[in-house]
Design a protein around this motif. Structure first.
Motif, short mmCIF file in Angstrom:
data_model
loop_
_atom_site.label_atom_id
_atom_site.label_comp_id
_atom_site.label_asym_id
_atom_site.label_seq_id
_atom_site.Cartn_x
_atom_site.Cartn_y
_atom_site.Cartn_z
N LEU A 96 36.39 41.96 36.03
CA LEU A 96 37.24 41.90 36.99
C LEU A 96 38.53 41.93 36.65
O LEU A 96 39.40 42.65 37.28
N VAL A 97 39.08 40.94 35.82
CA VAL A 97 40.42 41.00 35.49
C VAL A 97 40.93 42.24 34.71
O VAL A 97 42.08 42.60 34.90
N ALA A 98 39.84 42.88 33.93
CA ALA A 98 40.41 44.17 33.20
C ALA A 98 40.66 45.10 33.98
O ALA A 98 41.41 46.45 33.88
N LYS A 99 40.35 45.00 35.45
CA LYS A 99 40.78 46.25 36.43
C LYS A 99 42.10 46.32 36.51
O LYS A 99 42.36 47.42 36.89
N TYR A 100 42.83 45.20 36.53
CA TYR A 100 44.43 45.23 36.82
C TYR A 100 45.07 45.32 35.55
O TYR A 100 44.59 45.03 34.38
N PRO A 101 46.29 45.85 35.78
CA PRO A 101 47.33 45.97 34.52
C PRO A 101 47.74 44.82 34.25
O PRO A 101 47.45 43.71 34.84
N GLU A 102 47.99 44.40 32.67
CA GLU A 102 48.55 43.42 32.21
C GLU A 102 49.66 42.96 32.87
O GLU A 102 50.59 43.41 33.50
N GLY A 103 49.57 41.48 33.03
CA GLY A 103 50.71 40.90 33.88
C GLY A 103 50.30 40.82 35.40
O GLY A 103 51.05 40.12 36.21
N ARG A 104 49.11 41.43 35.71
CA ARG A 104 48.94 41.57 37.26
C ARG A 104 47.63 40.94 37.14
O ARG A 104 46.66 41.30 38.36
#
Lengths: 207, 687
Positions: A28-36
Motif C-alpha cells: 500500500l505504501v509503495a503506491k505513493y511517491p517517496e515522502g508521501r
C-alpha cells in the motif's frame, strides 16, 4: 459519528500489525511517491480497525502515525473525520441501519423497531453480551433495495419488520444469513419480475 | 507581472501573489479570519470573498492567485451580500458573550461583524456548545467561541514546530483539539492567543484583568533574552498588565516567546523600592543619603585596585557606561559584564556578535550549532532557523547533547573534540560546510564559559575560515549571546581594563580579600558565596541573590520603567521606553550612578539622558545608530591549546526562569511546573 474523544476508552497499550497485514502495508505504501507515505493513512487505518475487532484504539492510531511518519494528531483528525472508523469498541455484529430518506420512505422505521425489539437496544448502544452494536447511518447507496441494513461488511436488503427480526435472530443463533436481498430478488431487478428486454433473449416475448 | 483591474483601477502586481495581497497593495482592505501572511493558506473562513468577472460565484481572494487580465470588484452588492452571509453563518454558533470575553475590544470578529455584518440573526435554534480544552498554563480556551479558522493549528505545526493541535470530527462536530490530553509544549505558545481572531484562545494569566481600551500602550524592547524582540508594554495605572509583540521583520517578525510575554507579572513582585543598608548583619531600610554615605565611607580612601564592578544580564548601556566612568574615576580596572565568563574577545565585535543577523539566517544553507540550545537561549532565533528549514535545502548539525529543536538536526556528538575533527577536516560535515555557499555556525555562550572557552573560540574561528564562512558579503560566524546586556556592555567596553580582572578573577580576589568592594549592577547570576568578606553594593530592581548578599542596596528600575539603550545579539542598538514609573524610591539606574558619583567626589560629566547618550555615541559610534546592524570587521581572535573532552552542557537549565524578573513570576513558575519539571522527571517538591 464518534463522540468526544475524551470519553473514548483507552484500549490496549500497544498495537502491531500481523505479519500478513505488514506485507499488505508495504504494498500500500509503495503506491505513493517517496515522502508521501501519509497518503496511505486510510487503508492502514482500515486494516488496523479490522485487526482490532472493528474499532480503532489509540495505540493503533499511534502505530499507524509512526509507520507513516505523521504526527499522531494528523491521524486522529482523519480517524475522527470519517464515520466508518469507530473510536470505541463495537459488538461482533456491527448493525448499521440506514435511515436516510429513500430507506425511510420504504419503511426503515419498522426496521429500527425490529432491531429494538429483537436486540433490546437502540442506536448507539451495544448489547450486554457484546455481540451487537446498533447505529443509524446515512445513505449506504443501496436505495434500490431499500430499506436495508449493513452488518459488518455485508448488506441485507429489502427488509421489513419480520425479515429484520428473522435476520437478527439467525445471527443470534450463530448462523450466517445470506447477504443481499431478503426477498430473493436478484440484485436490483424489479420486484415484480422483468419489465424490459423481454423479447431479446429467446426471441419470443410479449413485446 | 500580471496586469489586473481592481475596482476599476488598473494595477500591475507581482506574479504568484494572491488577489487579497494585490488588493492590499492598492490599499483596499479585505476582511479575513483564516488568512495570515506568515501561515499557509487555508481558505476556510470565506470572509474574503470578492467578485471576479467571468466567475459565476464570488471567489475566496486569499486563495486565488492573480492572473493577467483579471477583473476584481470588492465593493459591489454581490460582495456585500456574500460578506453578510458569511458573517451570519460564522455567528450562528458564536456565543453572544462579548461582555464577558477577554477578546472584547480587540476582537476581529467583533470588529468585522460591526463593519460587514448584518444587524440581526435569522437563526432561532440552539447554538452548539464545545468542551474547553486544557492547553497548559498560558493559553485559556473557551472553545464555544471558536470559528474554526485553523490559524492555531497552522501556527503550531508550521512556526512552533509542535504538531499537537488538530481539527477533530467534522461539520457541526468539528473541534480544535489535541485529541489526547496534552499541553502545547513550545516556547512561543503565547502567539496562539494573538493569532486567534476571536476569544477562543485567550491569555490565561491576563484573564479578566483589564480591557484593551483601559491600557496605555508603550512601544519598547524586550530584554529577557538577547534577541531584543520588539514589544508593546500595556500598562494601567502603575502596573504593567501585559506584554505584546510588535512587528520587527529583522528581529522577531511578529512573534515573541512566552518568557517575554508572560514574565511581566514578575515586575511587581519582590521589588526593591527603597535603599537598604546592612547593619549588624541585617538589611535595614535607609534613605538615599544614608545609603550613599555608607558607600562613600567605604570607598573613600580605598585604592581603585581593591574595587571591582560586575554588570548583570539586564543592565542597560547608559548605566553600564556611567558605572564604567565611575570605576575609571575611582581608578579601578576591574570590571566585567560577562557574568558567566564567556571567553569572547571584548576588542573584537565579530567575536561576540551574531554576525549573520537573525534575518540573515534565511540566506544560509548549512548551519553548525556548537554547544547551544537556541530553543531556550534565543527562542526567536530558533523559530527563524525553523523557518529556514521549511524553505528547504538547509542542513543543520549540532555538537552538544541531543535535543529536539523542532527541525531535524544531525547530532555530531557532544564533545568539543568533534569541533577539533571538523577543523582538521577529519569529519564528513566539514565537507558539507565547505560545499555550502553560505554556511554559518552558532557558538553558544555555554561553550565559551568553559575553562577551555578561549580554545573553543579559537577553533570556531579556524573552522569559520577553513569552511569559507567569512567573505565580503557574508559572515557566518555567530556567537549567541545569552543576555540583553552582553553585546552592549562589550560594545562600550565594560570589560577588564589593562591589568583588570574578569568576573572569575574578581570573585577569586574578593574571596582572598584582595578586592574589598564589589559593585553589582543587577548581577545576580554569579556565585555570591565566593564574594568572601567584600563590601557589596547591589544596584538592581529585584530582591534576588545579589540583594540578599548586599551590604548596601540601591533600588533601580526595570526595563519597563526607564528609557534605556540595549544592544541585541546582532549588535542592533534599540531603546526601551518608560511605561510605568519605578515603585517607591527606586530610580532610573544611570541617575543613581550619577548621584553617587557626586557623593564620591568623582562627578560624572553628564546631567541628562541626552548628554549621557552623546557620551555613549562618543564611546562607540555604534550607539549613534538605531535599529540597524553594521557588520563588524573580521579579525583574529580566540585562543589556542587543547580542548577538553568533557561534553558541552547547555547553559540554561530552565527556559522560564533565567533572570530576577522571571524567577519571581508566578506564571513562569507555573510554566516550569507544567513543562520543565515533568521533562526532568521530578515534581516541584523535589527541591
Amino acid at each position: 459519528m464518534s463522540g468526544p474523544s475524551k470519553k473514548a476508552p483507552a484500549g490496549p497499550e500497544s498495537f502491531a500489525f500481523s505479519a500478513e497485514n505488514q506485507a499488505r502495508i508495504e504494498a500500500l505504501v509503495a503506491k505513493y511517491p517517496e515522502g508521501r507515505q501519509a497518503s496511505a493513512v486510510l487503508p492502514l487505518l482500515d486494516l488496523a480497525q479490522r485487526e482490532c475487532g472493528g474499532w480503532l484504539p489509540r495505540a493503533a492510531m499511534d502505530h499507524v502515525a509512526e509507520l507513516l511518519s505523521m504526527a499522531p494528531i494528523r491521524v486522529y483528525e482523519v480517524a475522527t473525520f470519517y464515520t466508518m472508523f469507530n473510536l470505541r469498541p463495537v459488538g461482533a455484529h456491527f448493525v448499521q441501519v440506514c435511515t436516510t430518506t429513500p430507506c425511510w420512505l420504504c419503511g426503515s422505521n419498522e426496521v429500527v423497531r425490529a432491531v429494538r425489539e429483537t436486540l433490546g437496544i437502540g442506536p448507539g448502544e451495544t448489547t450486554e453480551d457484546g455481540k451487537f452494536t446498533v447505529t443509524e447511518v446515512e445513505c449506504l447507496g443501496a436505495c434500490v433495495n431499500a430499506p436495508m441494513i449493513q452488518i459488518n461488511d455485508d448488506y441485507y436488503e429489502d427488509l421489513d419488520f419480520d425479515r429484520t427480526k428473522k435476520l437478527l435472530e439467525a445471527l443470534q443463533r450463530g448462523e450466517t444469513p445470506t447477504p443481499g436481498s431478503q426477498t430473493g430478488r436478484r440484485y436490483g431487478a424489479p420486484q415484480s419480475g422483468p419489465k424490459t428486454l423481454l423479447a431479446t433473449a429467446s426471441g419470443k416475448g410479449k413485446a | 507581472m500580471p496586469k489586473m483591474m481592481i475596482n476599476g483601477q488598473e494595477v500591475e502586481v507581482e506574479a504568484g501573489i494572491t488577489v487579497l495581497q494585490a488588493c492590499e497593495q492598492v490599499g483596499i482592505e479585505i476582511p479575513r479570519f483564516c488568512y495570515h501572511e506568515r501561515l499557509s493558506i487555508a481558505g476556510n473562513c470565506r470572509m474574503c470573498l470578492v467578485e471576479m468577472e467571468r466567475s459565476p460565484k464570488p471567489v475566496a481572494s486569499c486563495a486565488m492567485p492573480v492572473a493577467e487580465g483579471m477583473v476584481i470588484h470588492t465593493n459591489t452588492p454581490m460582495v456585500e451580500k456574500a460578506r453578510k452571509g458569511v458573517m451570519e453563518f460564522l455567528l450562528i454558533n458564536h456565543p453572544l458573550d462579548c461582555p464577558i470575553c477577554d477578546q472584547g475590544g480587540e476582537c476581529d470578529l467583533q470588529d468585522q461583524a460591526m463593519t460587514y455584518g448584518f444587524d440581526r440573526s435569522r437563526f432561532a435554534e440552539n447554538k452548539r456548545a464545545v468542551e474547553d480544552k486544557e492547553l497548559g498554563p498560558l493559553v485559556k480556551t473557551i472553545m464555544t467561541r471558536c470559528i474554526h479558522c485553523t490559524r492555531c493549528i497552522r501556527f503550531a505545526e508550521e512556526i512552533a514546530g509542535v504538531s499537537v493541535l488538530g481539527a477533530t470530527g467534522r461539520g457541526e462536530h468539528m473541534e480544535i483539539d489535541t485529541y489526547v490530553e496534552q499541553t502545547v509544549n513550545t516556547e512561543v505558545s503565547g502567539n496562539l492567543v494573538d493569532l486567534c481572531p476571536v476569544g477562543a484562545l485567550t491569555s490565561k494569566p491576563y484573564a479578566f484583568t483589564a480591557r484593551s481600551w483601559e491600557l496605555r500602550k508603550t512601544e519598547s524592547i524586550d530584554v529577557l533574552d538577547a534577541v531584543g524582540s520588539a514589544i508593546r508594554v500595556d500598562s494601567r495605572d502603575r502596573e504593567v498588565m501585559r506584554v505584546l509583540p510588535r512587528l520587527n521583520e529583522d528581529v522577531n517578525e511578529e512573534w515573541i516567546n512566552d518568557k517575554t510575554r508572560h514574565a511581566c507579572d514578575g515586575l511587581r513582585r519582590q521589588r526593591l523600592d527603597q535603599p537598604y543598608i546592612r547593619r549588624k548583619g541585617k538589611l535595614e531600610p535607609a534613605s538615599w543619603n544614608e545609603a550613599f554615605a555608607a558607600i562613600a565611607a567605604k570607598l573613600k580612601g580605598l585604592s581603585g585596585e581593591r574595587i571591582a564592578a560586575i554588570a548583570g544580564d539586564l543592565a542597560d548601556c547608559e548605566s553600564m557606561l556611567a558605572l564604567k566612568d565611575l570605576m575609571a574615576g575611582l581608578g579601578s580596572p576591574h570590571l566585567d559584564c560577562r557574568q558567566n565568563g564567556a571567553a569572547v574577545d571584548p576588542g573584537q565585535p565579530a567575536s561576540y556578535r551574531f554576525n549573520t543577523t537573525i534575518a540573515g539566517i534565511e540566506a544560509a544553507d548549512a548551519c553548525l550549532l556548537i554547544g547551544t540550545n537556541p530553543r531556550w537561549e534565543a527562542a526567536l532565533v530558533n523559530t527563524r532557523l525553523r523557518k529556514r528549514h521549511r524553505m528547504g535545502g538547509f542542513q543543520v548539525a549540532a555538537i552538544g547533547p541531543a535535543i529536539d529543536l523542532t527541525y531535524p538536526v544531525e547530532n555530531l556528538g557532544d564533545s568539543p573534540k568533534v569541533l577539533e575533527a571538523l577543523v582538521a577536516g577529519r569529519h564528513p560535515f566539514a565537507e558539507a560546510l565547505k560545499k555550502a555557499s553560505q554556511p554559518m555556525l552558532i557558538l553558544g555562550e555555554g561553550a565559551l564559559a568553559r575553562e577551555d572557552g578561549p580554545a573553543i573560540l579559537g577553533l570556531a574561528h579556524k573552522l569559520a575560515e577553513a569552511t569559507g564562512m567569512v567573505g565580503e558579503k557574508w559572515n557566518g560566524f555567530n556567537v549567541l549571546a545569552l543576555a540583553a546586556s552582553r553585546v552592549g556592555g562589550l560594545d562600550l567596553g565594560f570589560a577588564p581594563a589593562k591589568g583588570g580582572r574578569d568576573v572569575s578573577a574578581i570573585l577569586e580576589g574578593a574571596g582572598k580579600g584582595e578586592i574589598e568592594a564589589v559593585y553589582l549592577l543587577g548581577a545576580d547570576e554569579i556565585d555570591m558565596g565566593r564574594l568572601g568578606k567584600a563590601f557589596v553594593i547591589y544596584q538592581g530592581h529585584h530582591g534576588d541573590a545579589g540583594a540578599n548578599r548586599a551590604d548596601v542596596i540601591l533600588p533601580g528600575a526595570t526595563y519597563t520603567e526607564k528609557s534605556a539603550t540595549y544592544v541585541n545579539l546582532e549588535g542592533r542598538v534599540q531603546r526601551t521606553n518608560l511605561a510605568v514609573f519605578p515603585p517607591g524610591d527606586a530610580r532610573e539606574d544611570w541617575a543613581i550612578l550619577r548621584a553617587l558619583s557626586a557623593v564620591l567626589d568623582k562627578q560624572l560629566p553628564y546631567d541628562s539622558l541626552t548628554q549621557l547618550r552623546e557620551r555613549l555615541a562618543g564611546a562607540n559610534p555604534v550607539f549613534a545608530t538605531e535599529d540597524v546592524v553594521e557588520g563588524a570587521p573580521w579579525g583574529k581572535f580566540g585562543g589556542s591549546g587543547a580542548v577538553k573532552d568533557a561534553p558541552f552542557v547547555y547553559p540554561i537549565a530552565n527556559f522560564y526562569m533565567t533572570d530576577p524578573i522571571s524567577r519571581v513570576s508566578p506564571t513562569m513558575a507555573a510554566c516550569t511546573e507544567a513543562f520543565v519539571l515533568p521533562a526532568r522527571g521530578k515534581t516541584g517538591t523535589d527541591g
